[in-house]
Design an enzyme around this catalytic site. Structure first.
Site, PDB file in Angstrom:
ATOM      1  N   MET A 163     -10.966   6.557   8.614  1.00  0.00           N
ATOM      2  CA  MET A 163     -11.610   6.929   7.335  1.00  0.00           C
ATOM      3  C   MET A 163     -12.804   7.845   7.584  1.00  0.00           C
ATOM      4  O   MET A 163     -13.792   7.796   6.872  1.00  0.00           O
ATOM      5  CB  MET A 163     -12.073   5.656   6.594  1.00  0.00           C
ATOM      6  CG  MET A 163     -10.928   4.722   6.333  1.00  0.00           C
ATOM      7  SD  MET A 163     -11.452   3.176   5.594  1.00  0.00           S
ATOM      8  CE  MET A 163     -12.274   2.392   6.947  1.00  0.00           C
TER       9      MET A 163
ATOM     10  N   LYS B 225      -3.723   2.840  -3.127  1.00  0.00           N
ATOM     11  CA  LYS B 225      -4.859   3.544  -3.717  1.00  0.00           C
ATOM     12  C   LYS B 225      -4.676   5.025  -3.442  1.00  0.00           C
ATOM     13  O   LYS B 225      -4.594   5.437  -2.295  1.00  0.00           O
ATOM     14  CB  LYS B 225      -6.162   3.028  -3.114  1.00  0.00           C
ATOM     15  CG  LYS B 225      -6.392   1.579  -3.498  1.00  0.00           C
ATOM     16  CD  LYS B 225      -7.602   0.989  -2.809  1.00  0.00           C
ATOM     17  CE  LYS B 225      -7.668  -0.505  -3.088  1.00  0.00           C
ATOM     18  NZ  LYS B 225      -7.890  -1.305  -1.899  1.00  0.00           N
TER      19      LYS B 225
ATOM     20  N   ASP C 143       0.863  -1.182   0.000  1.00  0.00           N
ATOM     21  CA  ASP C 143       0.000   0.000   0.000  1.00  0.00           C
ATOM     22  C   ASP C 143       0.894   1.225   0.000  1.00  0.00           C
ATOM     23  O   ASP C 143       2.111   1.117   0.161  1.00  0.00           O
ATOM     24  CB  ASP C 143      -0.802   0.062   1.312  1.00  0.00           C
ATOM     25  CG  ASP C 143      -1.883  -0.996   1.372  1.00  0.00           C
ATOM     26  OD1 ASP C 143      -2.119  -1.647   0.353  1.00  0.00           O
ATOM     27  OD2 ASP C 143      -2.480  -1.141   2.449  1.00  0.00           O
TER      28      ASP C 143
HETATM   29  C1  LIG Z   1      -8.164   1.746   5.026  1.00  0.00           C
HETATM   30  S1  LIG Z   1      -7.876   2.239   6.651  1.00  0.00           S
HETATM   31  C2  LIG Z   1      -6.528   1.204   7.072  1.00  0.00           C
HETATM   32  C3  LIG Z   1      -6.228   1.162   8.539  1.00  0.00           C
HETATM   33  C4  LIG Z   1      -4.999   0.343   8.859  1.00  0.00           C
HETATM   34  N1  LIG Z   1      -5.192  -1.041   8.514  1.00  0.00           N
HETATM   35  C5  LIG Z   1      -4.607   0.466  10.334  1.00  0.00           C
HETATM   36  O1  LIG Z   1      -4.690  -0.508  11.095  1.00  0.00           O
HETATM   37  O2  LIG Z   1      -4.157   1.557  10.722  1.00  0.00           O
HETATM   38  C6  LIG Z   1      -7.169   3.819   6.378  1.00  0.00           C
HETATM   39  C7  LIG Z   1      -7.486   4.810   7.458  1.00  0.00           C
HETATM   40  O3  LIG Z   1      -6.645   4.593   8.581  1.00  0.00           O
HETATM   41  C8  LIG Z   1      -6.341   5.818   9.189  1.00  0.00           C
HETATM   42  N2  LIG Z   1      -4.881   5.968   9.215  1.00  0.00           N
HETATM   43  C9  LIG Z   1      -3.969   5.111   8.701  1.00  0.00           C
HETATM   44  N3  LIG Z   1      -2.708   5.535   8.969  1.00  0.00           N
HETATM   45  C10 LIG Z   1      -2.829   6.678   9.674  1.00  0.00           C
HETATM   46  C11 LIG Z   1      -1.910   7.580  10.253  1.00  0.00           C
HETATM   47  N4  LIG Z   1      -0.569   7.388  10.173  1.00  0.00           N
HETATM   48  N5  LIG Z   1      -2.388   8.670  10.914  1.00  0.00           N
HETATM   49  C12 LIG Z   1      -3.726   8.864  11.028  1.00  0.00           C
HETATM   50  N6  LIG Z   1      -4.646   8.048  10.492  1.00  0.00           N
HETATM   51  C13 LIG Z   1      -4.217   6.963   9.838  1.00  0.00           C
HETATM   52  C14 LIG Z   1      -7.026   6.926   8.402  1.00  0.00           C
HETATM   53  O4  LIG Z   1      -8.260   7.155   9.060  1.00  0.00           O
HETATM   54  C15 LIG Z   1      -7.235   6.253   7.070  1.00  0.00           C
HETATM   55  O5  LIG Z   1      -8.339   6.798   6.392  1.00  0.00           O
END
Ligand SMILES: C[S@@+](CC[C@H](N)C(=O)[O-])C[C@H]1O[C@@H](n2cnc3c(N)ncnc32)[C@H](O)[C@@H]1O
Length: 507
Positions: A195, A86, A64
């Site tokens: 998200m 994406k 990713d």
């Molecule tokens: C598709 S989800 C995947 C989550 C991922 N599997 C996890 O455990 O962190 C993507 C969402 O995770 C959150 N996200 C992921 N990385 C982040 C970060 N470093 N800081 C803040 N939000 C994050 C955001 O809300 C983003 O829209």
């Protein structure tokens, strides 16, 4: 030939007992397997040891973008990568296409790592990928990751549970698969919405409409754990306006609940200091000692690699009076080539002069004690460190193929009868994604050539607004010529002295 007393050696001899190390995680990635690995929230330091071990064994990493960029930047370039990230608004890879590429690589007998941001099973569609592959007969292994749902609030100083104020927490999506905003759970829970930023207005309105007081603390944490982390705090009454005013960027998460104000504990999150871009593959201690809490952005622009064939005439080298080993990769290359020539430490009769503590340590691992060591990590002090023994001596300087170092000439000017160069490794440039300059305060250069590599890699970098942190005078001179706003020669100042100076410089 008079041999001078070891210089500075007593302070820096490495301990005889090596530092305790944990055993390697029992990870074995087999051809035809797919390992689903959680990358953590973005900081490579938050990748698990098992995850790193799997990555280093991979033939191909299907990754990713979210959470993975800085890990991909430090992977050995020989590992093939497929970016299936994406991009918001322009989704290039469908889920089906990602599953198809994983299947094709595994069937081709590749060792496949599927690297996913955070934890693969937290809103990551990791289970879908695993089931698809298992159904097709491909073995799947899982290495969980640190989810942004936990790390994001924590790094903003928000405890998701608290004995008095938050007895549970819930991780939810800001929108379900039909685009709807979820129901409001009980008031004592901390809510972590992933998200949820595009749906924030609606989410917050619903929370208030369903009875959450407008005074409930709320925070938006963006790019948690990376050098671009930002935190916007407020309450349900104003968090939307504050987040919009701060133009928070994806990925971000929304935290709502009594502890989201970040004042329910003693942990203070890392202040947002300008980052330091490290252009070398290693982080020398000279740099680490001077960071003072600044985040590091790993962007190695070159890597060292073994020579294609055996180097020069060892007979000549091993009858020299001195061998100068100027850096850790030079020490590693020297030892590698010595072994390749069928020899070991017993063959090394010349005296050894090493530059820098880490170089001394690499040699010591092969039972070679440096006779003199230059502790500031630069080439300038070698002649002084060798002292009277330099006069009339035959010296060999080991280093990178094609090096243009002036050290041999300087040693001759200081009285050596002869100073030869011997290549023991090669250096090659490697591509690196351009950092987000507004969050960067300084760039670290371990050598003058690193300054040139940066100019070639990122010609539009706003160097006039950046500091150059250099090892040694020549790198500092090159950085000044390249137009950096300020140039610091790390080797010329002690960490204690420079700390205060930089605080002022960075304002
Ligand atoms: C598709 S989800 C995947 C989550 C991922 N599997 C996890 O455990 O962190 C993507 C969402 O995770 C959150 N996200 C992921 N990385 C982040 C970060 N470093 N800081 C803040 N939000 C994050 C955001 O809300 C983003 O829209």
């Amino acid at each position: 030939l008079a041999i001078s007393t070891p210089v500075h050696l007593m302070q820096i001899l490495p301990p005889l007992d090596p530092a305790p190390q944990l055993p390697d995680p029992p990870v074995l990635v087999r051809p035809g397997e797919v390992w689903l690995v959680g990358a953590g929230p973005g900081d490579p330091g938050l990748l698990t040891r098992a995850g790193m071990a799997a990555l280093l064994q991979a033939d191909v990493v299907v990754h990713d973008r979210l959470g993975c960029e800085d890990i991909i930047a430090i992977l050995p370039p020989a590992i093939r990568r497929i970016d299936v990230g994406k991009v918001p608004g322009a989704s290039r890879w469908t889920q089906e296409a990602i599953e198809a590429v994983l299947l094709a690589e595994a069937r081709d007998g590749q060792r496949v790592v599927r690297l996913k941001g955070g934890d693969p099973f937290v809103f990551g569609r990791g289970m879908e990928e695993a089931l698809h592959l298992e159904a097709a007969g491909v073995p799947v292994r899982l290495v969980p990751g640190v989810s942004s749902a936990l790390a994001g609030p924590a790094l903003a100083g928000i405890a998701v549970t608290h004995r008095d104020m938050a007895r549970a927490f819930r991780v939810a999506t800001g929108r379900d698969r039909h685009g709807d905003v979820p129901e409001v759970p009980p008031e004592e829970e901390t809510l972590v919405y992933l998200m949820g930023v595009s749906a924030m207005e609606e989410l917050v309105a619903r929370l208030v409409a369903q009875g959450r007081p407008e005074t409930t603390p709320a925070a938006v944490v963006s790019r948690a754990s990376t050098y671009r982390q930002t935190v916007v705090r407020g309450t349900l009454a104003d968090i939307v306006a504050r987040a919009r005013a701060a133009a928070v960027e994806a990925p971000s998460l929304l935290v709502v609940g009594a502890t989201a104000g970040g004042d329910a504990g003693v942990y203070t999150p890392r202040p947002a200091l300008p980052a330091v871009v490290a252009t070398s593959a290693r982080l020398p201690r000279l740099l680490v000692a001077r960071l003072g809490g600044r985040p590091v952005v790993h962007r190695p622009l070159a890597e060292s690699a073994p020579l294609d064939g055996p180097p020069a005439d060892w007979a000549g080298v091993l009858t020299a009076d001195w061998i100068v080993v100027p850096s850790p990769p030079a020490a590693e290359g020297f030892l590698r080539e010595l072994r390749r020539s069928g020899r070991d430490a017993r063959a090394v009769r010349p005296r050894l002069a090493a530059i820098g503590e880490e170089t001394v340590e690499v040699l010591a691992r092969a039972c070679l004690s440096a006779d003199v060591a230059v502790v500031d990590g630069t080439q300038g002090g070698v002649a002084a460190a060798i002292g009277a023994a330099l006069v009339g001596a035959h010296i060999v300087v080991v280093g990178a193929a094609g090096s243009t170092s002036t050290l041999p000439a300087r040693l001759v000017a200081a009285g050596a009868a002869r100073a030869d160069r011997m290549a023991v490794y090669t250096r090659r440039a490697r591509p690196a994604a351009e950092p987000h300059w507004p969050a960067v305060g300084a760039v670290f250069f371990a050598s003058p050539s690193a300054v040139e590599l940066m100019a070639a890699a990122w010609p539009a970098a706003p160097v006039a607004t950046l500091e150059a942190w250099c090892v040694g005078e020549s790198a500092a001179r090159r950085a000044a010529e390249a137009g950096f706003g300020a140039v610091v020669d790390l080797a010329a100042t002690t960490p204690a002295d420079t700390q205060g100076e930089w605080e002022v410089a960075l304002g």
